[in-house]
Design a protein around this motif. Structure first.
Motif, PDB file in Angstrom:
ATOM      1  N   ASP B 302      23.309  37.667  44.049  1.00 25.82           N
ATOM      2  CA  ASP B 302      22.073  37.173  43.442  1.00 25.82           C
ATOM      3  C   ASP B 302      22.092  37.112  41.922  1.00 25.82           C
ATOM      4  OD1 ASP B 302      21.008  37.001  45.934  1.00 25.82           O
ATOM      5  OD2 ASP B 302      20.153  39.005  45.891  1.00 25.82           O
ATOM      6  N   LEU B 303      23.224  37.376  41.294  1.00 25.46           N
ATOM      7  CA  LEU B 303      23.261  37.321  39.828  1.00 25.46           C
ATOM      8  C   LEU B 303      24.102  36.122  39.384  1.00 25.46           C
ATOM      9  CD1 LEU B 303      23.630  41.002  38.534  1.00 25.46           C
ATOM     10  CD2 LEU B 303      21.623  39.575  38.509  1.00 25.46           C
ATOM     11  N   ALA B 304      23.635  35.481  38.304  1.00 27.66           N
ATOM     12  CA  ALA B 304      24.343  34.290  37.814  1.00 27.66           C
ATOM     13  C   ALA B 304      25.658  34.690  37.145  1.00 27.66           C
ATOM     14  CB  ALA B 304      23.461  33.553  36.819  1.00 27.66           C
ATOM     15  N   LEU B 305      26.609  33.756  37.141  1.00 28.89           N
ATOM     16  CA  LEU B 305      27.952  34.032  36.595  1.00 28.89           C
ATOM     17  C   LEU B 305      27.869  34.481  35.139  1.00 28.89           C
ATOM     18  CD1 LEU B 305      31.046  33.935  36.807  1.00 28.89           C
ATOM     19  CD2 LEU B 305      30.937  31.511  36.290  1.00 28.89           C
ATOM     20  N   GLN B 306      27.026  33.808  34.378  1.00 31.58           N
ATOM     21  CA  GLN B 306      26.928  34.131  32.943  1.00 31.58           C
ATOM     22  C   GLN B 306      26.451  35.587  32.759  1.00 31.58           C
ATOM     23  OE1 GLN B 306      24.078  31.748  30.874  1.00 31.58           O
ATOM     24  NE2 GLN B 306      24.748  32.438  28.864  1.00 31.58           N
ATOM     25  N   THR B 307      25.464  35.974  33.534  1.00 31.54           N
ATOM     26  CA  THR B 307      24.933  37.344  33.442  1.00 31.54           C
ATOM     27  C   THR B 307      26.009  38.350  33.824  1.00 31.54           C
ATOM     28  OG1 THR B 307      22.812  36.450  34.138  1.00 31.54           O
ATOM     29  CG2 THR B 307      23.058  38.830  34.252  1.00 31.54           C
ATOM     30  N   VAL B 308      26.668  38.076  34.913  1.00 32.16           N
ATOM     31  CA  VAL B 308      27.680  38.998  35.432  1.00 32.16           C
ATOM     32  C   VAL B 308      28.810  39.173  34.421  1.00 32.16           C
ATOM     33  CG1 VAL B 308      29.431  39.224  37.229  1.00 32.16           C
ATOM     34  CG2 VAL B 308      27.153  38.519  37.847  1.00 32.16           C
ATOM     35  N   THR B 309      29.264  38.078  33.854  1.00 36.35           N
ATOM     36  CA  THR B 309      30.368  38.129  32.883  1.00 36.35           C
ATOM     37  C   THR B 309      29.946  38.933  31.654  1.00 36.35           C
ATOM     38  OG1 THR B 309      30.890  35.912  33.641  1.00 36.35           O
ATOM     39  CG2 THR B 309      32.073  36.686  31.710  1.00 36.35           C
ATOM     40  N   MET B 310      28.724  38.687  31.205  1.00 37.35           N
ATOM     41  CA  MET B 310      28.226  39.404  30.037  1.00 37.35           C
ATOM     42  C   MET B 310      28.139  40.901  30.313  1.00 37.35           C
ATOM     43  SD  MET B 310      27.302  38.887  26.989  1.00 37.35           S
ATOM     44  CE  MET B 310      27.030  37.139  26.913  1.00 37.35           C
ATOM     45  N   LEU B 311      27.708  41.231  31.525  1.00 39.77           N
ATOM     46  CA  LEU B 311      27.528  42.648  31.861  1.00 39.77           C
ATOM     47  C   LEU B 311      28.850  43.399  31.950  1.00 39.77           C
ATOM     48  CD1 LEU B 311      24.577  42.569  34.430  1.00 39.77           C
ATOM     49  CD2 LEU B 311      24.588  43.502  32.119  1.00 39.77           C
ATOM     50  N   ILE B 312      29.924  42.705  32.307  1.00 43.32           N
ATOM     51  CA  ILE B 312      31.245  43.378  32.346  1.00 43.32           C
ATOM     52  C   ILE B 312      31.548  43.929  30.951  1.00 43.32           C
ATOM     53  CG2 ILE B 312      33.729  43.080  32.663  1.00 43.32           C
ATOM     54  CD1 ILE B 312      33.081  40.718  34.525  1.00 43.32           C
ATOM     55  N   VAL B 313      31.435  43.047  29.966  1.00 42.51           N
ATOM     56  CA  VAL B 313      31.786  43.414  28.590  1.00 42.51           C
ATOM     57  C   VAL B 313      30.829  44.488  28.069  1.00 42.51           C
ATOM     58  CG1 VAL B 313      32.064  42.522  26.254  1.00 42.51           C
ATOM     59  CG2 VAL B 313      32.679  41.092  28.203  1.00 42.51           C
ATOM     60  N   LEU B 314      29.542  44.248  28.245  1.00 37.26           N
ATOM     61  CA  LEU B 314      28.545  45.169  27.687  1.00 37.26           C
ATOM     62  C   LEU B 314      28.653  46.553  28.318  1.00 37.26           C
ATOM     63  CD1 LEU B 314      25.356  42.928  27.354  1.00 37.26           C
ATOM     64  CD2 LEU B 314      27.028  43.529  25.616  1.00 37.26           C
ATOM     65  N   LYS B 315      28.835  46.586  29.630  1.00 39.45           N
ATOM     66  CA  LYS B 315      28.867  47.899  30.304  1.00 39.45           C
ATOM     67  C   LYS B 315      30.120  48.677  29.898  1.00 39.45           C
ATOM     68  CE  LYS B 315      26.748  50.559  33.351  1.00 39.45           C
ATOM     69  NZ  LYS B 315      25.314  50.870  33.345  1.00 39.45           N
ATOM     70  N   ILE B 316      31.246  47.994  29.766  1.00 40.60           N
ATOM     71  CA  ILE B 316      32.475  48.690  29.348  1.00 40.60           C
ATOM     72  C   ILE B 316      32.254  49.336  27.976  1.00 40.60           C
ATOM     73  CG2 ILE B 316      34.837  48.290  28.521  1.00 40.60           C
ATOM     74  CD1 ILE B 316      35.256  46.395  30.859  1.00 40.60           C
ATOM     75  N   ILE B 317      31.702  48.563  27.043  1.00 43.46           N
ATOM     76  CA  ILE B 317      31.493  49.092  25.687  1.00 43.46           C
ATOM     77  C   ILE B 317      30.430  50.202  25.712  1.00 43.46           C
ATOM     78  CG2 ILE B 317      30.713  48.511  23.359  1.00 43.46           C
ATOM     79  CD1 ILE B 317      31.784  45.647  23.899  1.00 43.46           C
ATOM     80  N   ALA B 318      29.340  49.954  26.425  1.00 48.11           N
ATOM     81  CA  ALA B 318      28.234  50.922  26.443  1.00 48.11           C
ATOM     82  C   ALA B 318      28.679  52.252  27.047  1.00 48.11           C
ATOM     83  CB  ALA B 318      27.065  50.344  27.239  1.00 48.11           C
ATOM     84  N   THR B 319      29.356  52.189  28.184  1.00 49.66           N
ATOM     85  CA  THR B 319      29.764  53.436  28.848  1.00 49.66           C
ATOM     86  C   THR B 319      30.816  54.174  28.022  1.00 49.66           C
ATOM     87  OG1 THR B 319      29.310  52.452  30.998  1.00 49.66           O
ATOM     88  CG2 THR B 319      30.698  54.390  30.980  1.00 49.66           C
ATOM     89  N   ALA B 320      31.777  53.420  27.500  1.00 49.16           N
ATOM     90  CA  ALA B 320      32.826  54.057  26.688  1.00 49.16           C
ATOM     91  C   ALA B 320      32.191  54.746  25.476  1.00 49.16           C
ATOM     92  CB  ALA B 320      33.846  53.015  26.244  1.00 49.16           C
ATOM     93  N   THR B 321      31.221  54.091  24.841  1.00 49.73           N
ATOM     94  CA  THR B 321      30.594  54.672  23.652  1.00 49.73           C
ATOM     95  C   THR B 321      29.743  55.888  24.022  1.00 49.73           C
ATOM     96  OG1 THR B 321      30.412  52.408  22.862  1.00 49.73           O
ATOM     97  CG2 THR B 321      29.300  54.080  21.567  1.00 49.73           C
TER      98      THR B 321
END
Lengths: 361, 549
Positions: B302-321
């Motif tokens: 149910d999530l659009a490709l653009q959202t999903v792709t963006m969340l990969i990057v953001l979550k990696i940075i957010a969790t690592a930080t």
């Protein structure tokens, strides 16, 4: 007794567990209440969005409701409904599969699935799910839903043009007409669409006995009478309909068609050979002029038309039934060769159509 | 007769063991129930608090401020009162198991519960499962001590707490058992298996008693559409592996950077993680918190490709930080989130390009979860079972296995050290890996000779006494180098740890062609605590000078 444990320790652990259990129960009930309220809010929001035609937003709202309360079948059905309306039958199918996995006899879910299958043009599956819905289980106090499901199937079959299956369903629906005015009102025209003209006429008459002021029913009956070739009765029905609703020009026109057809009908047994020949010649002349007026007429038609003109123009034709029959056969042949796109005079076209049907009977 | 006193002695020696065994068995039930109750409370509390702290439709300023304030507050608590409650909880539980003889204080348990509740409720992009494991291990440790267990048995109850916690946190009792053995114990044949199973099952029953029977994620029934799909799942394994490596390397790099900051800033560092999440949440609120709602949505396609792709990057940075800045929270949940998004993105592309031979993006999100988990946590068996238990969908299990294996292999190839081991190394701690530990037999600590400060002359003397050809030179407690019998110095190569098995010592000595190895402390990097020699190892097995004893 555990050898290493003192009573104080055991009591301490038991009290701690009891306290945490109480806290857990409190938190769980709080969560349940909050999620339930959120789900209901999302659901009612979805209902109003769906009512306003915002299908995509409605499906989002129902999706939220479903994710908050997964056991609520109403939320899942509402989601499936919104998805079907939003032209997402694949997603609707996924949503419904969950319900049907748990209860394959769920009437509502099967009905929704039938709609989803129809959207996907999987007609055989749709037909199967319609029947599962009709014979499935429905919530208490929703007996009418099963009948509605059958009526929906009937309309679906009308749209599909499957007259045989339609007639089967209508025969099953017919006994309910006595107790359900909605069915009794709709049944005659459905019989007519199923090609069961005599059943349609009977159904119309039964309805009109109880509802003699229903102009539309008289008009419908007139149409069925025309289809059956009973032009006199048709004319009476159209006249009665026009009497009840004088502003309807179409019915008056249909009454005229019925009158003309009655006057030109070459099939009554009481007609003399002379009159039969005259009527046949008139029909042939009408058919010839109708086809000749068509710009799209083919070269081979011109030979037929020439021959027809010869028959029409014969000074002293033999006044026999055979001569009349020959003209009618010729008229039928010419009529059947007319181009589909030919639509010069609707009234004449309608008149000839009903006459040709009667002749072919 | 000499046999009678021996039997008597053996019987007397066996009594306390039997008692402790019975206590351990009873404790496995108590630990399972108590840990289950506490973890359920933890889940419910963080869930309810987060729903109030940052509702879905909350204003932008609130999405920025909530994680900053929450992280700053929990950061202060961690700095001032609960320094051992920082981080995920898995390395801490392993540290307690292998270094601290199974000791975790009740204060740490309370601190972990409190600080994680605050940080997770304020939207910090970390998970709740790692902290649950430390809470579970801590409760087990405290109960074990109160019941008077010996150090050896106290160590044995820790995996019970870990398994019970994970069973309740993830609703995955089988994977919890496997995780305790595979990751925590590092030994799939550990003798505590029975107790671990009991505590995991008890905890799971408590979870069901309170919250009912609900899988963590609800997934439509997916299946393999076409055999050619295996190629795409293999590609997903590669993507998952690469994503895992990027995440782990970034986290370790950032952790090093934060460690270099002045000690006085430790209490405020978590707020930096909170600020990063808050700023990202301005643009994408989905990045806040554990994010399981969005995992479920991508699993449903149910999530659009653009959202999903963006969340990969953001979550990696957010969790690592968030993790590297010292917030309390785990990486299990984020690993699943990142994997689901990677799978969802690749699945969307694949389904768009080959609609006839591929399942929907949700199926790939499901497999992606397993691939990222296997790549980041490095527990491939646990990962497969966990995906099965999380979703209760068996049909997709073969693609999960393939993608997991590929992801694990790529992750291992590009980032040799597993994340928990690498984090422990950064802390100066050396944790054992799988099959390193001498459970059930002799371990290095049983035969190691203690060493103190040793110069070259003392080393030559000690070498002669022990009958070996090499010895460590130790200065300020740390290993300088090795010397041979001729007094020639050599680079220190392999080392041993006290908990490792003697067979591992034989293997290492054979490979290095030496007859002595330094024994190092796991708690302090570089510190020598002894020497293990080949004659001592052989003697332990009953072999002296080439003859059976």
């Amino acid at each position: 007794m555990i050898p290493f444990a003192t009573p104080k320790l055991v009591i301490g652990i038991a009290v701690t567990m009891g306290a945490i259990y109480s806290a857990d129960q409190f938190l769980a009930s709080l969560e349940h209440r909050e999620l339930d309220a959120q789900a209901r809010h999302a659901y009612s929001n979805g209902v109003s969005l769906l009512r306003d035609g915002h299908n995509a937003q409605a499906s989002e709202a129902f999706r939220t409701a479903r994710s908050l309360d997964r056991d609520n079948v109403s939320f899942q059905l509402a989601l499936a409904d919104a998805l079907i309306r939003d032209r997402q039958p694949d997603s609707a199918e996924d949503a419904l599969s969950g319900i049907l996995d748990k209860d394959s006899n769920d009437g509502q879910a099967n009905l929704m699935m039938a709609r989803a299958m129809d959207e996907q043009r999987r007609y055989t599956s749709a037909d199967s799910f319609f029947h599962r819905a009709i014979y499935g289980t429905w919530p208490p106090n929703t007996e009418g839903q099963q009948i509605n499901a059958r009526i929906e199937l009937v309309h679906w079959l009308v749209a599909r043009g499957d007259q045989k299956a339609l007639l089967s369903e209508l025969i099953l629906l017919e006994p309910l007409a006595a107790s359900d005015p909605r069915i009794a009102r709709e049944l005659p025209s459905l019989f007519q669409q199923a090609g069961a003209t005599s059943r349609a006429i009977d159904a119309y008459r039964r309805w009109l006995q109880v509802n003699p002021a229903d102009a539309e029913a008289y008009a419908g009956l007139g149409q069925s009478e025309i289809q059956s070739g009973n032009f006199r009765a048709a004319r009476q029905s159209f006249d009665r309909a026009a009497e009840l609703k004088p502003d309807n020009a179409a019915w008056k026109q249909s009454a005229d068609v019925a009158l003309n057809a009655m006057e030109m009908d070459p099939t009554p047994r009481w007609l003399s050979s002379q009159e039969k020949l005259e009527r046949s010649t008139h029909i042939l002349a009408l058919a010839s002029s109708m086809v000749a007026a068509c710009t799209a007429a083919q070269p081979e038609d011109s030979q037929l038309l020439q021959k027809a003109q010869q028959l029409i123009g014969e000074k002293k034709p033999a006044v026999t039934n055979e001569a009349a029959e020959m003209r009618l056969d010729f008229a039928e042949t010419i009529w059947n060769t007319r181009p589909v796109s030919c639509n010069q005079a609707p009234e004449t076209d309608q008149l000839l159509s009903v006459l040709m049907r009667k002749i072919s009977q | 007769m000499a046999i009678a006193p021996v039997k008597k002695l053996a019987k007397a020696a066996a009594v306390p063991f039997d008692r402790e065994a019975r206590v351990s068995l009873a404790l496995s039930f108590i630990i399972g129930a108590l840990v289950g109750l506490v973890v359920v409370a933890f889940i419910l509390l963080t869930g309810r608090l987060s729903a109030r702290m940052y509702p879905v439709d909350s204003p932008a300023w609130r999405r920025v401020l909530t994680p900053v304030i929450g992280a700053a507050f929990s950061g202060y608590l961690l700095y001032r009162f609960f320094p051992d409650a920082r981080g995920s909880g898995i390395p801490q539980a392993k540290f307690a198991l292998f270094i601290n003889d199974g000791y975790i204080s009740l204060r740490t348990v309370c601190g972990k519960f409190l600080c994680c509740s605050i940080s997770l409720a304020s939207g910090i992009a970390l998970g709740r499962e790692g902290p649950s494991v430390q809470i579970g291990a801590g409760i087990a440790s405290d109960l074990g001590r109160r019941f008077g267990l010996s150090k050896a048995n106290l160590r044995a109850v820790l995996p019970m707490g870990c398994a019970a916690a994970l069973a309740a946190a993830f609703n995955t009792p089988i994977a919890a058992v496997l995780f305790s053995l595979e990751e925590i114990m590092g030994d799939l044949h550990a003798p505590v298996l029975g107790s671990v199973v009991i505590s995991s099952a008890t905890s799971w029953m408590v979870l069901h008693l309170i919250l009912g029977d609900q899988a963590l994620f609800h997934v439509p029934a997916y299946h393999l559409v076409d055999p050619r799909e295996f190629l795409i799942y293999a590609a997903l394994g590669i993507a998952g592996g690469l994503g895992s490596v990027v995440f782990v390397k970034l986290l370790l790099y950032l952790r090093l950077l934060f460690r270099k900051l002045p000690r006085a800033t430790v209490w405020v560092q978590p707020a930096i993680g909170g600020l990063v999440v808050g700023l990202m949440a301005l643009y994408r609120p989905e990045v806040m918190g554990v994010g399981y709602d969005y995992v479920e949505r991508v699993l449903g396609g149910d999530l659009a490709l653009q959202t999903v792709t963006m969340l990969i990057v953001l979550k990696i940075i957010a969790t690592a930080t968030c993790y590297s800045s010292g917030n309390a929270g785990g990486i299990f949940g984020p690993a699943l989130f990142i994997g689901a998004m990677i799978g969802g993105a690749l699945g969307s592309v694949a389904h768009h390009m080959f609609p006839a031979i591929t399942a929907g993006p949700g199926a790939y999100a499901l497999v992606g979860m397993g691939a990222a988990f296997a790549g980041i946590i490095r527990t491939p068996l646990t990962s497969v079972l966990m995906i099965f238990e999380l979703t209760r969908d068996y049909t997709i299990i073969v693609p999960v296995m393939i993608a997991n294996l590929i992801s694990f292999a790529i992750s291992y190839r590009l980032q040799r050290q597993p994340i928990y081991e690498a984090l422990a190394h950064q802390e100066g701690v050396s944790l054992p890996g799988l099959r390193e530990i001498g459970e059930g037999g002799f371990s290095v600590s049983d035969v190691a000779r203690p060493v103190g400060e040793t110069d070259e002359t003392a080393a030559l003397e000690a070498m002669r006494d022990a009958g070996v050809r090499t010895w460590p030179v130790v200065q300020d407690g740390h290993l300088r180098f090795m010397v041979d019998a001729a007094g020639i110095p050599a680079e220190a190569g392999d080392v041993m740890y006290p908990d490792q098995s003697l067979s591992a010592a034989i293997e290492k000595m054979g490979a290095a062609k030496v007859d002595a190895l330094p024994v190092m402390s796991r708690a302090t990097a570089g510190k020598v605590i002894g020497v293990v020699t080949m004659p001592d190892v052989l003697a332990a097995f009953g072999v002296t000078e080439g003859h059976p004893a």
